[in-house]
Design an enzyme around this catalytic site. Structure first.
Site, PDB file in Angstrom:
ATOM      1  N   LYS A  37     -35.863 -17.095   3.923  1.00  0.00           N
ATOM      2  CA  LYS A  37     -34.698 -17.025   4.820  1.00  0.00           C
ATOM      3  C   LYS A  37     -34.387 -18.398   5.423  1.00  0.00           C
ATOM      4  O   LYS A  37     -33.245 -18.842   5.414  1.00  0.00           O
ATOM      5  CB  LYS A  37     -34.978 -16.020   5.939  1.00  0.00           C
ATOM      6  CG  LYS A  37     -34.039 -16.109   7.116  1.00  0.00           C
ATOM      7  CD  LYS A  37     -34.365 -15.094   8.178  1.00  0.00           C
ATOM      8  CE  LYS A  37     -35.319 -15.553   9.255  1.00  0.00           C
ATOM      9  NZ  LYS A  37     -34.752 -16.482  10.251  1.00  0.00           N
ATOM     10  N   ASN A  38     -35.420 -19.058   5.948  1.00  0.00           N
ATOM     11  CA  ASN A  38     -35.175 -20.304   6.676  1.00  0.00           C
ATOM     12  C   ASN A  38     -34.813 -21.481   5.776  1.00  0.00           C
ATOM     13  O   ASN A  38     -34.409 -22.534   6.257  1.00  0.00           O
ATOM     14  CB  ASN A  38     -36.390 -20.666   7.555  1.00  0.00           C
ATOM     15  CG  ASN A  38     -36.494 -19.739   8.754  1.00  0.00           C
ATOM     16  OD1 ASN A  38     -35.616 -18.919   8.990  1.00  0.00           O
ATOM     17  ND2 ASN A  38     -37.585 -19.866   9.503  1.00  0.00           N
ATOM     18  N   ARG A  76     -29.242 -17.626  15.938  1.00  0.00           N
ATOM     19  CA  ARG A  76     -29.282 -18.996  16.425  1.00  0.00           C
ATOM     20  C   ARG A  76     -29.108 -20.010  15.298  1.00  0.00           C
ATOM     21  O   ARG A  76     -28.548 -21.087  15.486  1.00  0.00           O
ATOM     22  CB  ARG A  76     -30.614 -19.197  17.147  1.00  0.00           C
ATOM     23  CG  ARG A  76     -30.574 -20.368  18.042  1.00  0.00           C
ATOM     24  CD  ARG A  76     -31.864 -20.620  18.712  1.00  0.00           C
ATOM     25  NE  ARG A  76     -31.708 -21.823  19.500  1.00  0.00           N
ATOM     26  CZ  ARG A  76     -31.767 -23.030  19.002  1.00  0.00           C
ATOM     27  NH1 ARG A  76     -32.007 -23.193  17.729  1.00  0.00           N
ATOM     28  NH2 ARG A  76     -31.587 -24.081  19.773  1.00  0.00           N
ATOM     29  N   CYS A  96     -33.448 -17.263  23.850  1.00  0.00           N
ATOM     30  CA  CYS A  96     -33.735 -15.972  23.234  1.00  0.00           C
ATOM     31  C   CYS A  96     -35.109 -15.528  23.692  1.00  0.00           C
ATOM     32  O   CYS A  96     -35.780 -16.265  24.416  1.00  0.00           O
ATOM     33  CB  CYS A  96     -33.617 -16.040  21.719  1.00  0.00           C
ATOM     34  SG  CYS A  96     -34.811 -17.106  20.962  1.00  0.00           S
ATOM     35  N   ARG A 133     -34.239 -22.376  23.986  1.00  0.00           N
ATOM     36  CA  ARG A 133     -33.931 -22.992  22.689  1.00  0.00           C
ATOM     37  C   ARG A 133     -32.878 -24.082  22.893  1.00  0.00           C
ATOM     38  O   ARG A 133     -31.699 -23.880  22.614  1.00  0.00           O
ATOM     39  CB  ARG A 133     -33.426 -21.938  21.691  1.00  0.00           C
ATOM     40  CG  ARG A 133     -34.271 -20.681  21.537  1.00  0.00           C
ATOM     41  CD  ARG A 133     -35.508 -20.883  20.731  1.00  0.00           C
ATOM     42  NE  ARG A 133     -35.318 -21.246  19.361  1.00  0.00           N
ATOM     43  CZ  ARG A 133     -35.410 -20.412  18.315  1.00  0.00           C
ATOM     44  NH1 ARG A 133     -35.658 -19.145  18.507  1.00  0.00           N
ATOM     45  NH2 ARG A 133     -35.269 -20.853  17.077  1.00  0.00           N
ATOM     46  N   PRO A 134     -33.289 -25.245  23.404  1.00  0.00           N
ATOM     47  CA  PRO A 134     -32.300 -26.302  23.651  1.00  0.00           C
ATOM     48  C   PRO A 134     -31.742 -26.891  22.354  1.00  0.00           C
ATOM     49  O   PRO A 134     -32.310 -26.690  21.282  1.00  0.00           O
ATOM     50  CB  PRO A 134     -33.095 -27.364  24.419  1.00  0.00           C
ATOM     51  CG  PRO A 134     -34.517 -27.110  24.087  1.00  0.00           C
ATOM     52  CD  PRO A 134     -34.653 -25.672  23.724  1.00  0.00           C
ATOM     53  N   ASP A 146     -30.617 -30.319  22.448  1.00  0.00           N
ATOM     54  CA  ASP A 146     -30.458 -31.748  22.749  1.00  0.00           C
ATOM     55  C   ASP A 146     -30.747 -32.649  21.541  1.00  0.00           C
ATOM     56  O   ASP A 146     -30.074 -33.661  21.340  1.00  0.00           O
ATOM     57  CB  ASP A 146     -31.357 -32.147  23.931  1.00  0.00           C
ATOM     58  CG  ASP A 146     -32.809 -31.777  23.704  1.00  0.00           C
ATOM     59  OD1 ASP A 146     -33.075 -30.629  23.309  1.00  0.00           O
ATOM     60  OD2 ASP A 146     -33.681 -32.647  23.887  1.00  0.00           O
ATOM     61  N   LEU A 147     -31.714 -32.273  20.715  1.00  0.00           N
ATOM     62  CA  LEU A 147     -32.057 -33.141  19.574  1.00  0.00           C
ATOM     63  C   LEU A 147     -30.949 -33.120  18.514  1.00  0.00           C
ATOM     64  O   LEU A 147     -30.662 -34.141  17.891  1.00  0.00           O
ATOM     65  CB  LEU A 147     -33.385 -32.723  18.947  1.00  0.00           C
ATOM     66  CG  LEU A 147     -34.620 -32.928  19.841  1.00  0.00           C
ATOM     67  CD1 LEU A 147     -35.867 -32.344  19.191  1.00  0.00           C
ATOM     68  CD2 LEU A 147     -34.824 -34.418  20.127  1.00  0.00           C
ATOM     69  N   ASP A 155     -44.321 -19.078  13.528  1.00  0.00           N
ATOM     70  CA  ASP A 155     -43.779 -17.827  12.987  1.00  0.00           C
ATOM     71  C   ASP A 155     -44.869 -16.893  12.452  1.00  0.00           C
ATOM     72  O   ASP A 155     -44.558 -15.786  12.005  1.00  0.00           O
ATOM     73  CB  ASP A 155     -42.745 -18.122  11.882  1.00  0.00           C
ATOM     74  CG  ASP A 155     -41.432 -18.615  12.451  1.00  0.00           C
ATOM     75  OD1 ASP A 155     -41.259 -18.574  13.683  1.00  0.00           O
ATOM     76  OD2 ASP A 155     -40.568 -19.060  11.661  1.00  0.00           O
ATOM     77  N   ARG A 181     -33.564  -8.766  10.092  1.00  0.00           N
ATOM     78  CA  ARG A 181     -33.075 -10.154  10.077  1.00  0.00           C
ATOM     79  C   ARG A 181     -33.936 -11.011   9.159  1.00  0.00           C
ATOM     80  O   ARG A 181     -33.483 -12.062   8.699  1.00  0.00           O
ATOM     81  CB  ARG A 181     -33.139 -10.755  11.488  1.00  0.00           C
ATOM     82  CG  ARG A 181     -32.116 -10.210  12.445  1.00  0.00           C
ATOM     83  CD  ARG A 181     -32.087 -11.056  13.718  1.00  0.00           C
ATOM     84  NE  ARG A 181     -32.326 -12.448  13.377  1.00  0.00           N
ATOM     85  CZ  ARG A 181     -33.202 -13.226  14.007  1.00  0.00           C
ATOM     86  NH1 ARG A 181     -33.882 -12.780  15.024  1.00  0.00           N
ATOM     87  NH2 ARG A 181     -33.377 -14.478  13.621  1.00  0.00           N
TER      88      ARG A 181
HETATM   89  C1  UD1 Z   1     -36.914 -23.056  13.112  1.00  0.00           C
HETATM   90  C2  UD1 Z   1     -37.088 -21.708  12.437  1.00  0.00           C
HETATM   91  C3  UD1 Z   1     -37.912 -20.767  13.305  1.00  0.00           C
HETATM   92  C4  UD1 Z   1     -39.231 -21.408  13.696  1.00  0.00           C
HETATM   93  C5  UD1 Z   1     -38.993 -22.796  14.298  1.00  0.00           C
HETATM   94  C6  UD1 Z   1     -40.291 -23.561  14.573  1.00  0.00           C
HETATM   95  C7  UD1 Z   1     -35.043 -21.519  11.126  1.00  0.00           C
HETATM   96  C8  UD1 Z   1     -33.769 -20.790  10.898  1.00  0.00           C
HETATM   97  N1  UD1 Z   1     -35.762 -21.127  12.197  1.00  0.00           N
HETATM   98  O1  UD1 Z   1     -36.169 -22.837  14.303  1.00  0.00           O
HETATM   99  O2  UD1 Z   1     -38.156 -19.568  12.560  1.00  0.00           O
HETATM  100  O3  UD1 Z   1     -39.903 -20.608  14.646  1.00  0.00           O
HETATM  101  O4  UD1 Z   1     -38.196 -23.599  13.404  1.00  0.00           O
HETATM  102  O5  UD1 Z   1     -41.017 -23.693  13.398  1.00  0.00           O
HETATM  103  O6  UD1 Z   1     -35.419 -22.381  10.363  1.00  0.00           O
HETATM  104  N2  UD1 Z   1     -36.327 -28.192  20.569  1.00  0.00           N
HETATM  105  C9  UD1 Z   1     -35.863 -29.045  21.529  1.00  0.00           C
HETATM  106  N3  UD1 Z   1     -34.604 -29.562  21.373  1.00  0.00           N
HETATM  107  C10 UD1 Z   1     -33.811 -29.281  20.317  1.00  0.00           C
HETATM  108  C11 UD1 Z   1     -34.301 -28.398  19.324  1.00  0.00           C
HETATM  109  C12 UD1 Z   1     -35.560 -27.875  19.475  1.00  0.00           C
HETATM  110  O7  UD1 Z   1     -36.549 -29.349  22.500  1.00  0.00           O
HETATM  111  O8  UD1 Z   1     -32.682 -29.781  20.243  1.00  0.00           O
HETATM  112  C13 UD1 Z   1     -37.677 -27.614  20.704  1.00  0.00           C
HETATM  113  C14 UD1 Z   1     -37.697 -26.095  20.686  1.00  0.00           C
HETATM  114  O9  UD1 Z   1     -37.425 -25.543  21.951  1.00  0.00           O
HETATM  115  C15 UD1 Z   1     -39.112 -25.815  20.222  1.00  0.00           C
HETATM  116  C16 UD1 Z   1     -39.373 -26.961  19.248  1.00  0.00           C
HETATM  117  O10 UD1 Z   1     -38.425 -27.979  19.567  1.00  0.00           O
HETATM  118  O11 UD1 Z   1     -40.000 -25.916  21.312  1.00  0.00           O
HETATM  119  C17 UD1 Z   1     -39.244 -26.600  17.800  1.00  0.00           C
HETATM  120  O12 UD1 Z   1     -38.032 -25.889  17.592  1.00  0.00           O
HETATM  121  P1  UD1 Z   1     -37.166 -26.046  16.257  1.00  0.00           P
HETATM  122  O13 UD1 Z   1     -38.010 -26.634  15.184  1.00  0.00           O
HETATM  123  O14 UD1 Z   1     -35.899 -26.740  16.589  1.00  0.00           O
HETATM  124  O15 UD1 Z   1     -36.830 -24.550  15.924  1.00  0.00           O
HETATM  125  P2  UD1 Z   1     -35.577 -24.099  15.093  1.00  0.00           P
HETATM  126  O16 UD1 Z   1     -35.224 -25.175  14.136  1.00  0.00           O
HETATM  127  O17 UD1 Z   1     -34.516 -23.571  15.986  1.00  0.00           O
END
Ligand code: UD1
Length: 421
Positions: A22-23, A92, A116, A121-122, A124-125, A308, A400
């Site tokens: 899926k991812n 998301r 969620c 789930r920010p 910013d990056l 996960d 999902r």
């Molecule tokens: C993806 C996966 C999800 C998995 C997660 C971590 C998909 C569709 N989903 O989610 O199943 O649990 O990776 O392996 O691929 N963060 C920030 N700022 C940002 C983005 C993220 O601080 O802009 C933080 C998040 O809050 C979290 C960490 O970075 O603590 C990792 O999150 P991230 O890798 O971004 O998760 P997703 O890509 O949303």
């Protein structure tokens, strides 16, 4: 709303086939927005999140359809660039259309994802990376509104408080492939799904090096062509079925799987007494009739232990010998499954971002509620080993991310059924 009912205590035996990831499929489908030519994506799982992504593409004016495990996308000259709240609020990962829309249309308007149940789930990056490439980004009325006259390659450090970000890396990668000049993403996510996305983009004509390492180099190109591509197997689905064999003391052959994407999990399982072998894309798992040893897990970005798999591993730890400690370093609040597992007789208490689990001999079936995707899988695993009947409600979360899970488990002997509530 459907419910899943499980009569526990049957050791699973037989063969299970793994679906596409899926991812990996979600960003790859989003990446088709970077071309005007037809793309065919194979080995796509038939899941609600995939259907949502196809709906987003159609809402943009793109022809997108799914036939079996094959998705065909014909973007032609689509004109729209808005991903509506009604999609982003249910998934998301919709945010991964932001990068391709910005690169191709030079503008994008994507609803801000909310938090969620697994925590904050920010984004910013994502925004930092796209701004570095030259995008002008504002948050207006709940939407990320991005535009750029031209995107230009840049050195971007993409690390946050919790390390790398999978979807931020995907978004920046998908924008940089059409930017002018060279982009270097430092502290890029190394997950296999990033490698898969990069390999698809390369098939479309992108110039990318270093995917799967923390430094990814992209040389922008003027245009991308259509491509046909097959998605990697789902490592989290694979891991969940490995644990189904381990928790029931059963024996499963798990086909169409990639063991090299699961080293951290396999290492832990081997240490606690699960027997695992691999040949020809098949993983052979043999559980133990007696309890497994306790475990000590810390979730980390890939190749560390995947967040996960944390909930499912916790289900296993509840029936292991002694005291286990599971620490969450990616989503520190991702423990919604704890209280439900405790309702089934588990002995878990939380200490900050760690769960301390005292293994019990047996769980007992109970009515429980799924809170999120992986928590649902943990409750299924607990139900498979519990004495008596477990009824899991709110299983729409499961649809999902797990293709035909109850059918696959039923075929290997599980007493599991789905009923309408
Ligand atoms: C993806 C996966 C999800 C998995 C997660 C971590 C998909 C569709 N989903 O989610 O199943 O649990 O990776 O392996 O691929 N963060 C920030 N700022 C940002 C983005 C993220 O601080 O802009 C933080 C998040 O809050 C979290 C960490 O970075 O603590 C990792 O999150 P991230 O890798 O971004 O998760 P997703 O890509 O949303």
């Amino acid at each position: 709303m459907d419910k899943i009912i499980i009569e526990g205590g049957v050791p699973l035996k037989g063969t299970i086939e793994i679906s596409g990831a899926k991812n990996a499929a979600l960003p790859i489908i989003a990446a088709t927005l970077l071309t005007e030519e037809k793309c065919v994506i194979k080995n796509v799982p038939a899941l609600r999140d995939v259907f949502t992504m196809l709906k987003i593409l159609r809402s943009l004016g793109v022809k997108a359809q799914m036939d079996g495990d094959r998705v065909t996308v014909e973007p032609k000259k689509y004109k729209r660039y808005i991903a509506d709240y009604k999609f982003v609020s249910t998934m998301r990962a919709s945010i991964c259309v932001l990068g391709p829309l910005l690169a191709k249309m030079k503008q994008a308007k994507v609803s801000m994802p909310g938090g969620c149940v697994i925590g904050q789930r920010p984004v910013d990056l994502h925004l930092k990376g796209l701004r570095a490439l030259g995008a002008n980004i504002k948050i207006e009325h709940g939407y990320i509104v991005a535009s750029a006259k031209k995107l230009r390659g840049k050195n971007i450090f993409l690390g946050g408080a919790y390390g790398s970000s999978v979807l931020a890396t995907s978004n920046v990668l998908m924008s940089a492939v059409l930017a002018q000049g060279r982009t270097l993403i430092e502290n890029a996510a190394c997950e296999p799904e990033i490698i898969d996305l990069a390999n698809f983009l390369i098939k479309m004509g992108a110039k990318i090096k270093g995917q799967g390492t923390p430094i990814v180099e992209i040389e922008g190109v003027k245009r991308l062509n259509g491509a046909t591509y097959s998605v990697i197997p789902d490592r989290i689905e694979t891991g969940t079925h490995i644990l189904a064999a381990a928790i029931t003391g059963g024996e499963l052959s798990i086909k169409k799987a990639r063991i090299d994407h699961l080293s951290a999990l396999i290492d832990k399982l081997t240490q606690i007494g699960v027997k695992i072998k691999y040949s020809n894309n098949t993983i052979y798992v043999k559980g133990k009739a007696s309890a497994l040893k306790s475990m000590d897990i810390t979730t980390l970005p890939y190749p560390g232990f995947p967040t996960d798999m944390q909930a499912q591993m916790m289900a296993l730890s509840t029936v292991s010998d002694g005291i286990s400690v599971l620490t969450e370093k990616i989503f520190p609040d991702r423990f919604m499954h704890v209280s439900e597992l405790n309702r089934m007789g588990a002995n878990i208490f939380l200490e900050g971002a760690s769960a301390i689990v005292k293994g019990s001999k047996r769980l007992s079936g109970a009515p429980v509620m799924a809170s999120d995707l992986r928590a649902s899988a943990a409750l299924i695993l607990a139900g498979l080993v519990a004495k008596g009947k477990t009824e899991i409600s709110r299983i729409y979360h499961l649809d999902r991310g797990y293709e035909k899970i109850e059918e696959k488990l039923m075929k290997v002997g599980a007493k599991i059924k789905r009923v309408k509530e």
